[in-house]
Design a protein around this motif. Structure first.
Motif, PDB file in Angstrom:
ATOM      1  N   ASP A 314      13.787  -5.836 -11.231  1.00  0.00           N
ATOM      2  CA  ASP A 314      13.468  -6.595 -10.019  1.00  0.00           C
ATOM      3  C   ASP A 314      13.667  -5.758  -8.762  1.00  0.00           C
ATOM      4  O   ASP A 314      12.884  -5.844  -7.806  1.00  0.00           O
ATOM      5  N   ASP A 315      14.712  -4.938  -8.761  1.00  0.00           N
ATOM      6  CA  ASP A 315      14.977  -4.097  -7.594  1.00  0.00           C
ATOM      7  C   ASP A 315      13.924  -3.000  -7.461  1.00  0.00           C
ATOM      8  O   ASP A 315      13.506  -2.658  -6.347  1.00  0.00           O
ATOM      9  N   ALA A 316      13.506  -2.457  -8.607  1.00  0.00           N
ATOM     10  CA  ALA A 316      12.451  -1.442  -8.564  1.00  0.00           C
ATOM     11  C   ALA A 316      11.155  -2.041  -8.036  1.00  0.00           C
ATOM     12  O   ALA A 316      10.465  -1.442  -7.202  1.00  0.00           O
ATOM     13  N   VAL A 317      10.839  -3.241  -8.507  1.00  0.00           N
ATOM     14  CA  VAL A 317       9.618  -3.917  -8.061  1.00  0.00           C
ATOM     15  C   VAL A 317       9.673  -4.183  -6.559  1.00  0.00           C
ATOM     16  O   VAL A 317       8.678  -4.015  -5.840  1.00  0.00           O
ATOM     17  N   SER A 318      10.850  -4.569  -6.065  1.00  0.00           N
ATOM     18  CA  SER A 318      10.972  -4.873  -4.633  1.00  0.00           C
ATOM     19  C   SER A 318      10.740  -3.627  -3.776  1.00  0.00           C
ATOM     20  O   SER A 318      10.252  -3.726  -2.644  1.00  0.00           O
ATOM     21  N   LEU A 319      11.072  -2.444  -4.308  1.00  0.00           N
ATOM     22  CA  LEU A 319      10.819  -1.200  -3.577  1.00  0.00           C
ATOM     23  C   LEU A 319       9.333  -0.840  -3.588  1.00  0.00           C
ATOM     24  O   LEU A 319       8.800  -0.300  -2.617  1.00  0.00           O
ATOM     25  N   ILE A 320       8.678  -1.139  -4.704  1.00  0.00           N
ATOM     26  CA  ILE A 320       7.273  -0.766  -4.852  1.00  0.00           C
ATOM     27  C   ILE A 320       6.362  -1.721  -4.091  1.00  0.00           C
ATOM     28  O   ILE A 320       5.357  -1.315  -3.496  1.00  0.00           O
ATOM     29  N   LYS A 321       6.720  -2.996  -4.088  1.00  0.00           N
ATOM     30  CA  LYS A 321       5.900  -3.986  -3.383  1.00  0.00           C
ATOM     31  C   LYS A 321       6.064  -3.834  -1.874  1.00  0.00           C
ATOM     32  O   LYS A 321       7.011  -3.216  -1.393  1.00  0.00           O
ATOM     33  N   GLY A 322       5.155  -4.436  -1.146  1.00  0.00           N
ATOM     34  CA  GLY A 322       5.247  -4.382   0.308  1.00  0.00           C
ATOM     35  C   GLY A 322       4.024  -5.007   0.942  1.00  0.00           C
ATOM     36  O   GLY A 322       3.070  -5.379   0.249  1.00  0.00           O
ATOM     37  N   PRO A 323       4.031  -5.137   2.263  1.00  0.00           N
ATOM     38  CA  PRO A 323       2.920  -5.797   2.956  1.00  0.00           C
ATOM     39  C   PRO A 323       1.592  -5.072   2.762  1.00  0.00           C
ATOM     40  O   PRO A 323       1.550  -3.841   2.602  1.00  0.00           O
ATOM     41  N   LYS A 324       0.543  -5.843   2.777  1.00  0.00           N
ATOM     42  CA  LYS A 324      -0.812  -5.300   2.679  1.00  0.00           C
ATOM     43  C   LYS A 324      -1.038  -4.251   3.770  1.00  0.00           C
ATOM     44  O   LYS A 324      -0.664  -4.436   4.919  1.00  0.00           O
ATOM     45  N   GLY A 325      -1.631  -3.132   3.385  1.00  0.00           N
ATOM     46  CA  GLY A 325      -1.950  -2.078   4.349  1.00  0.00           C
ATOM     47  C   GLY A 325      -0.910  -0.987   4.439  1.00  0.00           C
ATOM     48  O   GLY A 325      -1.185   0.091   4.970  1.00  0.00           O
ATOM     49  N   THR A 326       0.309  -1.234   3.933  1.00  0.00           N
ATOM     50  CA  THR A 326       1.331  -0.192   3.952  1.00  0.00           C
ATOM     51  C   THR A 326       1.157   0.730   2.743  1.00  0.00           C
ATOM     52  O   THR A 326       0.539   0.369   1.751  1.00  0.00           O
ATOM     53  N   ILE A 327       1.722   1.929   2.835  1.00  0.00           N
ATOM     54  CA  ILE A 327       1.546   2.945   1.788  1.00  0.00           C
ATOM     55  C   ILE A 327       2.868   3.192   1.073  1.00  0.00           C
ATOM     56  O   ILE A 327       3.920   3.268   1.704  1.00  0.00           O
ATOM     57  N   VAL A 328       2.815   3.298  -0.242  1.00  0.00           N
ATOM     58  CA  VAL A 328       3.983   3.645  -1.030  1.00  0.00           C
ATOM     59  C   VAL A 328       3.634   4.888  -1.851  1.00  0.00           C
ATOM     60  O   VAL A 328       2.504   5.039  -2.323  1.00  0.00           O
ATOM     61  N   HIS A 329       4.597   5.790  -1.983  1.00  0.00           N
ATOM     62  CA  HIS A 329       4.392   7.043  -2.720  1.00  0.00           C
ATOM     63  C   HIS A 329       5.250   6.993  -3.985  1.00  0.00           C
ATOM     64  O   HIS A 329       6.471   6.844  -3.909  1.00  0.00           O
ATOM     65  N   LEU A 330       4.615   7.118  -5.135  1.00  0.00           N
ATOM     66  CA  LEU A 330       5.304   7.018  -6.413  1.00  0.00           C
ATOM     67  C   LEU A 330       5.334   8.377  -7.103  1.00  0.00           C
ATOM     68  O   LEU A 330       4.290   9.008  -7.273  1.00  0.00           O
ATOM     69  N   THR A 331       6.528   8.817  -7.487  1.00  0.00           N
ATOM     70  CA  THR A 331       6.638   9.998  -8.342  1.00  0.00           C
ATOM     71  C   THR A 331       6.539   9.514  -9.776  1.00  0.00           C
ATOM     72  O   THR A 331       7.368   8.719 -10.230  1.00  0.00           O
ATOM     73  N   VAL A 332       5.511   9.980 -10.472  1.00  0.00           N
ATOM     74  CA  VAL A 332       5.151   9.418 -11.774  1.00  0.00           C
ATOM     75  C   VAL A 332       5.136  10.497 -12.845  1.00  0.00           C
ATOM     76  O   VAL A 332       4.610  11.593 -12.626  1.00  0.00           O
ATOM     77  N   LYS A 333       5.741  10.172 -13.981  1.00  0.00           N
ATOM     78  CA  LYS A 333       5.588  11.018 -15.163  1.00  0.00           C
ATOM     79  C   LYS A 333       4.416  10.459 -15.948  1.00  0.00           C
ATOM     80  O   LYS A 333       4.487   9.365 -16.500  1.00  0.00           O
ATOM     81  N   LYS A 334       3.325  11.216 -15.960  1.00  0.00           N
ATOM     82  CA  LYS A 334       2.093  10.734 -16.567  1.00  0.00           C
ATOM     83  C   LYS A 334       2.230  10.614 -18.084  1.00  0.00           C
ATOM     84  O   LYS A 334       3.151  11.157 -18.673  1.00  0.00           O
ATOM     85  N   VAL A 335       1.296   9.894 -18.669  1.00  0.00           N
ATOM     86  CA  VAL A 335       1.249   9.770 -20.123  1.00  0.00           C
ATOM     87  C   VAL A 335       1.251  11.156 -20.767  1.00  0.00           C
ATOM     88  O   VAL A 335       1.854  11.378 -21.815  1.00  0.00           O
TER      89      VAL A 335
END
Length: 711
Positions: A314-335
């Motif tokens: 839930d805490d991770a989701v709250s960091l990723i979510k946000g208002p429409k139009g804002t930008i979030v940058h995710l560091t991702v380990k790809k498949v």
């Protein structure tokens, strides 16, 4: 085709199940948590499809699952703590029966104490520079680790884990510096000492953020983890929703989805993508995919990212979510194992893109139709609202107006939905007959049938599936396969979810009490069976023509979850195999031969095997040069597979006339369809589906009943 109201209502009942349990009374003076344990065990014993004996074996499994949920990386508890907890390893079943929670109380006390102590470890360790020239390694397969025998050993475990996370950041910082120098040769690159310090500060800030979030966890949050360790022993789809979780679930069911448009799941300490919602920001960006692991989250205009490894979902989701139009940058380990930073502009998911859409496919002056169905949608609030069955029907009618000679239905990545929609859609392709069997825990069997002998499309039909085609998707593919009405083309098998869940409001038993909101329980109530009597559970649907994809060798299906219900079979329904083809088996064999000689598929299979080796790798160097060399080698191998995206077919894709009118007035829709058609033109699976349609020949002597389009 006429509306089958019996099926319609049953689908509604299956979507939100209700329990016809006897009245249950609770001691009003009891502790709320104890009452919750009593209530959940009562509902599970009477409502679950296959109730388990709550015995010592059950207790052992709950113990292991719960401890792993509390400390998946084994960096809080020491063996001394585990020994204390083990006193309850065979007593959890007794506590459930007697509605006691002494084991939870002890575990809560220990985990909060150890987590508080662990703050000193990371703060102290990150005060001193790391020596990345030293040759040492870390094994990230924490599940196989033993718990530390002492606090000294635990501190050493922290040191290695922190050194590894800091090394990853240090490498990224050095790469960024090199790119800046390439762009501007006057740029002064920061020293290794400065970058190492910045990497350590990033690690510390990330953990500071994590502990601030953990500090806000209430006792009820920890208790929810314990309750789910109990209910998930029944099967992987039975789940307890605490009151706040139930509210979020209701919002999702209402279609109010805002954020990046992806569903996440936590397994051990890792948070992975389990669904990319069609039409959402992540889907439009085409960079995130199912199986990717999100490692860090950085808000736009902020320099440092926050690690979400080990963070409550839930805490991770709250960091990723946000208002429409804002930008979030995710560091991702790809498949594939590569690590990338992906930037996504948050938005509200465009529901239009979750609906069925179709395209005309032209090859050698012949017309074929393709319908993409992202899910089997159905409006629970409005029976006359938009639903998958009606939309598929309308798309087929429009495709037939363009002289369609064969039809592909694309169910890849379709996670399921309304059972009533499946039955209606199947009825578009057969005269009449059973589509799916549903069995309850009490043994009652119901056969859901298409009762209308109208056939809307009686021509060649191919169903495209993959490992992520689940539930309702599997029912449609299975029915068309059993009737020999369609050729199923895709992965070795589909997801393998053959169970039906319902949401039970736990407050129905305590409405006149002072316990407050008790939340809800999602539990497995029924199982699906094919018309041939076999379950889709675990085995899914095995494709007639198997083609590799990037998920071919990684664990994604129901069979890879904990405690899945077993495969079984029941009595077959009475049905008549479709006799409209004269070369059904020949078409399958021809396709298999083509697939075995297809260079593009060989490359895809090679890539899938490489992905498997990358995901299985758990030993990593903590030496910078060795770590850098490993990454560069992986990147070099990855280049070999760039050719996969360069593949093109000789197929032409166009929108239907009715949609072309919309596109003329909607530039956004025009861009979406352009991109979709470009992707289809590179799709080897669609190409083969069209080949199969070409091979299928109809028995034109057979008298067919054709739909009256004027109805």
């Amino acid at each position: 085709m006429k509306r089958n109201y019996k099926i319609f209502l049953l689908g509604l009942l299956l979507a939100v199940a209700s329990c016809s349990f006897t009245t249950k009374k609770f001691d009003p003076d009891s502790d709320k948590d104890e009452v919750l344990i009593e209530l959940i065990s009562f509902v599970l014993s009477r409502g679950h499809y296959s109730p388990k004996d709550i015995n010592d074996n059950f207790s052992e499994n709950v113990f292991e699952r719960y401890v792993n949920a509390l400390d998946p990386r084994k960096r809080y508890f020491i063996q001394e703590d585990i020994d204390k907890l083990k006193a309850y390893e065979h007593l959890i079943d007794d506590e459930i029966e007697n509605h006691k929670i002494e084991f939870f109380k002890l575990s809560h006390q220990l985990i909060t104490q150890r987590m508080e102590e662990s703050k000193a470890y990371y703060q102290e360790i990150l005060e001193q520079p790391f020596d990345f020239s030293k040759n040492e390694t870390i094994n990230a397969d924490y599940e196989k680790d033993q718990f530390a025998s002492s606090k000294r050993e635990l501190r050493e475990r922290w040191r290695k884990q922190l050194k590894f996370s800091t090394l990853v950041t240090y490498y990224e910082l050095k790469e960024d510096e090199n790119l800046k120098k390439e762009d501007d040769n006057t740029y002064q690159i920061q020293s290794d000492t400065e970058l190492e310090k910045e990497a350590r500060e990033t690690s510390k800030k990330s953990l500071d953020e994590f502990y601030n979030l953990v500090k806000d966890l209430d006792r009820k949050d920890w208790f929810g983890i314990y309750v789910n360790a109990i209910v998930e022993e029944f099967d992987p789809h039975t789940f307890y929703f605490a009151p706040q979780d139930k509210e979020r679930f209701d919002q999702q069911m209402s279609g109010k989805i805002e954020g990046i448009g992806a569903r996440l799941q936590k397994k051990m300490d890792n948070i992975t993508i389990v669904d990319v919602i069609s039409g959402g920001p992540a889907w439009r960006g085409e960079e995130l995919e199912v199986g990717d692991e999100i490692m860090k989250v950085r808000q736009d205009k902020e320099k440092e990212a926050v690690s979400i490894t080990g963070m409550p979902l839930d805490d991770a989701v709250s960091l990723i979510k946000g208002p429409k139009g804002t930008i979030v940058h995710l560091t991702v380990k790809k498949v594939s194992g590569e690590i990338e930073e992906i930037s996504i502009t948050r938005d509200i998911v465009e529901l239009e893109e979750t609906f069925a859409k179709s395209s005309m496919v032209k090859k050698n002056n012949r017309n074929y139709g393709l319908i993409n169905l992202p899910k089997f949608y159905f409006d629970m609030e409005d029976a006359s609202g938009r639903n998958a069955a009606t939309d598929i029907r309308n798309e087929i009618i429009e495709l037939k107006k363009q002289d369609m000679e064969g039809l592909v239905i694309d169910l890849r990545n379709n996670g399921g939905g309304s059972l009533s929609a499946v039955v209606e859609i199947a009825g578009l392709f057969i005269e009449e007959g059973p589509v799916v069997q549903v069995k309850s825990g009490n043994g009652n069997r119901e056969i859901l049938e298409d009762e209308d002998d109208e056939i809307l499309w009686d021509g060649p039909l191919v169903i495209l599936v993959n490992e992520l085609s689940a539930s309702a998707s599997e029912i449609l593919a299975a029915a068309m396969q059993d009737y020999k009405r369609a050729i199923v083309l895709g992965s070795k098998q589909t997801y393998g979810k053959g169970t039906v869940q319902g949401i039970i409001d736990l407050n129905r038993w305590v409405r006149n009490s002072d316990f407050g909101d008790m939340g809800a329980l999602k539990l497995t109530r029924q199982k699906f069976y094919r018309v041939n009597g076999g379950s889709t559970q675990l085995e899914g649907v095995k494709s007639d023509v198997v083609v590799p994809d990037r998920y071919s060798y990684i664990d994604l299906g129901e069979r890879d979850t904990d405690n899945p219900l077993p495969w079984d079979q029941i009595q077959p329904a009475t049905y008549k195999v479709w006799d409209g083809y004269i070369d059904y088996k020949d078409a399958i064999e021809s396709s298999k031969i083509r697939m075995s000689n297809n260079e593009q598929l060989r490359l895809i299979d090679e890539h899938a095997r490489w992905i498997k080796t990358q995901r299985d790798e758990t030993e990593f160097s903590l030496n910078y040069e060795a770590y850098k060399n490993d990454i560069e080698q992986d990147e070099e191998v990855a280049k070999h597979f760039d050719a996969i995206s360069d593949y093109t077919t000789n197929l032409t894709f166009t929108s239907l006339p009715y949609e072309l009118e919309k596109i003329a007035a909607d530039t956004t829709l025009a861009e979406k369809r352009k991109r979709w058609h470009e992707n289809l033109s590179k799709d080897v699976y669609v190409e083969e589906a069209i080949h199969v349609l070409e091979d299928l020949k109809l028995n034109n002597i057979k008298q067919k009943k054709v739909a009256n389009l004027k109805d």
